[in-house]
Design an enzyme around this catalytic site. Structure first.
Site, PDB file in Angstrom:
ATOM      1  N   PHE A 149     -57.586  34.368 -38.415  1.00 33.29           N
ATOM      2  CA  PHE A 149     -56.750  34.732 -37.270  1.00 33.29           C
ATOM      3  C   PHE A 149     -56.913  36.178 -36.841  1.00 33.29           C
ATOM      4  O   PHE A 149     -56.627  36.514 -35.689  1.00 33.29           O
ATOM      5  CB  PHE A 149     -55.270  34.473 -37.599  1.00 33.29           C
ATOM      6  CG  PHE A 149     -54.668  35.464 -38.567  1.00 33.29           C
ATOM      7  CD1 PHE A 149     -54.199  36.698 -38.131  1.00 33.29           C
ATOM      8  CD2 PHE A 149     -54.553  35.162 -39.925  1.00 33.29           C
ATOM      9  CE1 PHE A 149     -53.643  37.621 -39.026  1.00 33.29           C
ATOM     10  CE2 PHE A 149     -54.005  36.067 -40.815  1.00 33.29           C
ATOM     11  CZ  PHE A 149     -53.551  37.305 -40.361  1.00 33.29           C
ATOM     12  N   GLU A 176     -55.951  28.251 -36.361  1.00 30.29           N
ATOM     13  CA  GLU A 176     -54.992  27.529 -35.523  1.00 30.29           C
ATOM     14  C   GLU A 176     -53.884  28.439 -34.996  1.00 30.29           C
ATOM     15  O   GLU A 176     -53.111  28.042 -34.112  1.00 30.29           O
ATOM     16  CB  GLU A 176     -54.368  26.367 -36.311  1.00 30.29           C
ATOM     17  CG  GLU A 176     -53.485  26.764 -37.471  1.00 30.29           C
ATOM     18  CD  GLU A 176     -54.248  27.076 -38.751  1.00 30.29           C
ATOM     19  OE1 GLU A 176     -53.605  27.129 -39.820  1.00 30.29           O
ATOM     20  OE2 GLU A 176     -55.486  27.270 -38.686  1.00 30.29           O
ATOM     21  N   SER A 226     -59.395  34.781 -46.753  1.00 32.00           N
ATOM     22  CA  SER A 226     -58.858  35.303 -48.020  1.00 32.00           C
ATOM     23  C   SER A 226     -59.730  34.884 -49.191  1.00 32.00           C
ATOM     24  O   SER A 226     -60.494  33.910 -49.111  1.00 32.00           O
ATOM     25  CB  SER A 226     -57.434  34.793 -48.228  1.00 32.00           C
ATOM     26  OG  SER A 226     -57.444  33.394 -48.478  1.00 32.00           O
ATOM     27  N   CYS A 281     -59.728  42.992 -43.043  1.00 34.35           N
ATOM     28  CA  CYS A 281     -60.233  43.058 -44.412  1.00 34.35           C
ATOM     29  C   CYS A 281     -60.906  44.390 -44.714  1.00 34.35           C
ATOM     30  O   CYS A 281     -61.178  44.687 -45.870  1.00 34.35           O
ATOM     31  CB  CYS A 281     -61.195  41.910 -44.687  1.00 34.35           C
ATOM     32  SG  CYS A 281     -62.726  41.990 -43.740  1.00 34.35           S
ATOM     33  N   GLU A 382     -53.744  41.998 -52.143  1.00 42.90           N
ATOM     34  CA  GLU A 382     -54.131  42.247 -50.756  1.00 42.90           C
ATOM     35  C   GLU A 382     -52.915  41.947 -49.880  1.00 42.90           C
ATOM     36  O   GLU A 382     -52.534  40.793 -49.697  1.00 42.90           O
ATOM     37  CB  GLU A 382     -55.309  41.363 -50.338  1.00 42.90           C
ATOM     38  CG  GLU A 382     -55.770  41.659 -48.914  1.00 42.90           C
ATOM     39  CD  GLU A 382     -56.871  40.727 -48.431  1.00 42.90           C
ATOM     40  OE1 GLU A 382     -57.678  41.169 -47.600  1.00 42.90           O
ATOM     41  OE2 GLU A 382     -56.912  39.566 -48.877  1.00 42.90           O
TER      42      GLU A 382
END
Length: 497
Positions: A149, A176, A226, A281, A382
């Site tokens: 996303f 989505e 992830s 990230c 994270e």
């Protein structure tokens, strides 16, 4: 309410599953769209369209492919504001950040436009008497991409332009949570002349993902997301005989030596930690302050953090927008509470923040934590939000050990005026991307992006030369054209004479 559909064989296709996902405007908290989730049959239809298109696209000339990609690049440039508005409306990032995302994605389109140079083979003549050996690269067939996303336009463009330039056909499963940008990318590709079926989009959830990973006609899968999901993608795809590149999470450290320009370092820490609300990230999550730099550096970061303007992404004065969902906002906020309980000093507390007139939006303020224990959740996890942890280290060696002990190895940076220290850091630190006085060292399109350790699953990084290698397979051809003088039979063992 508008429903976002699949894009299969060159046209929109409504989902027949009856299942939908909500698409929110994060700045208001209101659901503004819905996205239809794919059935297994709908995924199969997209793959079938891609497989049929490969029969002609895979043998099409490089000249044809690049002509379409050049036109595609023109259309992306003409529509960049429109694409950025879609990103802001569904992801929440500020418009300037969304424009930057589109520009970085276009770098890979530009790389794909030059594929004729990248796909040149090699030839060795006269390796033996009248024997030549050539090495060439050919497309794989149907390949798939599963994207996150946080960069709904850029990360898909890290994948499909290069894949189709190499002669493959592509099936994309975007997030989505913000699917409109990638759908628009597919429409523009069709407008540029891309044949039907070369690029397909299936919307959905785990049903669609698992079918892509299992489908016998898909040769390779690219993923960004992830670490737990990256591991899952790799294991399941390899189990079904597919080539995989799966980029996972990160906990990126920024090492600041005592000789660094602390004002510059503070500016860059703010940009790298809080840009895009920390939902990237490559965000700097940890500043490692070496020696006696800590107090002054923390004070400078705190001063800047308190003055950031947080608001809707479509407000030109906003410097940071909301997070993607209410649930994620609440999870990020929980790390502030736990950090204080686990021994960190909360210098700036962003939890509980609201924007006037947008009280239902998914906003959170920026957080700065100091003297964070390496055992704290805020250091170990994270967070994927605007939370910056500062850790103190007595020496350069201690700081590098701290970074290298991390389970992740995506990106890292050093801030210093000492060229010798910078050179040591480049060679000694265990990470895939290193910045010297550059906090977010994302490579340009013709160098590859990817980390080490739990930040990458698979052998090859994304885009650049690694991306081209991933989307092609090598073939070596050995040729002898006999000379008329070679008539006769010789049953002896072939020799290099």
């Amino acid at each position: 309410m508008k429903t976002i559909t699949h894009w299969i064989d060159g046209k929109p296709v409504e989902s027949a599953s009856g299942r939908h996902g909500a698409v929110y405007n994060p700045a208001t908290g209101a659901q503004e769209k819905q996205v239809g989730f794919a059935t297994v049959d709908e995924v199969d239809a997209a793959v079938a369209a891609a497989k049929a298109a490969f029969e002609t696209w895979g043998v099409s000339s490089i000249a044809k492919r690049t002509a379409i990609l050049f036109k595609y690049r023109e259309l992306l440039d003409a529509h960049r504001d429109e694409i950025a508005e879609l990103i802001t409306a569904e992801h929440g990032k500020v418009h300037s950040d969304a424009l930057g995302e589109v520009a970085r994605g276009m770098e890979i389109v530009e790389l794909a436009c030059g594929i004729s140079v990248q796909l040149k083979g090699e030839l060795s003549t006269q390796v033996s008497t009248r024997v030549d050996v050539a090495s060439i690269r050919q497309p794989l067939g149907v390949v798939a991409g599963i994207t996150p996303f946080n960069f709904p336009a850029m990360v898909p463009m890290w994948m499909f332009p290069l894949a189709i330039a190499c002669g493959n056909t592509f099936v994309l499963k975007p997030s989505e949570k913000d699917p409109s940008a990638s759908f628009r990318l597919a429409e523009l590709a069709s407008e540029a002349g891309l044949p039907d079926g070369v690029l397909n989009i299936v919307q959905g959830d785990k049903v669609a993902v698992d079918r892509l990973l299992e489908h016998p006609d898909i040769e390779a899968v690219s993923f960004v997301g992830s670490t737990p999901i990256a591991k899952y993608i790799q294991l399941k795809a390899v189990e079904h005989g597919k080539r995989v590149q799966a980029l996972g999470g990160a906990k990126n450290h920024m090492l600041v030596l005592p000789d660094a320009d602390l004002d510059f370092a503070a500016d860059q820490a703010i940009n790298a930690a809080y840009g895009s609300a920390g939902e990237r990230c490559m965000a700097v999550s940890v500043v490692v302050a070496v020696g006696d730099t800590g107090d002054e550096l923390v004070a400078k970061i705190a001063e800047r953090a308190k003055n950031l303007k947080i608001g809707p992404g479509n407000d030109p004065s906003s410097e940071m927008g909301p997070l993607i969902t209410r649930e994620h906002r609440d999870k990020v906020g929980s790390y502030v509470t736990s950090a204080a309980e686990q021994g960190a000093e909360v210098v700036v507390d962003g939890s509980g923040f609201t924007v006037e007139g947008h009280e239902d939006g998914f906003f959170i303020g920026v957080t700065l934590l100091d003297k964070v224990p390496v055992t704290a959740d805020a250091y170990r996890d994270e967070i994927f939000g605007p939370v910056l942890a500062v850790v103190r280290a007595e020496s350069y060696d201690e700081a590098v050990r701290l970074i290298n002990d991390s389970r992740w190895g995506n990106g890292t940076a050093i801030f210093t005026r000492d060229g010798g220290a910078a050179r040591r850091f480049q060679l000694e630190v265990k990470a895939g991307m290193v910045g010297v006085n550059v906090p977010i060292p994302v490579p340009v399109g013709y160098h590859s992006f990817g980390g080490w350790k739990d930040s990458l699953f698979g052998d090859l990084h994304i885009y650049g030369n690694d991306g081209i290698a991933f989307y092609t397979q090598g073939k070596v051809i050995t040729t002898r054209w006999p000379d008329p003088a070679d008539a006769g039979i010789n049953l002896g063992f072939p020799s290099h004479s």
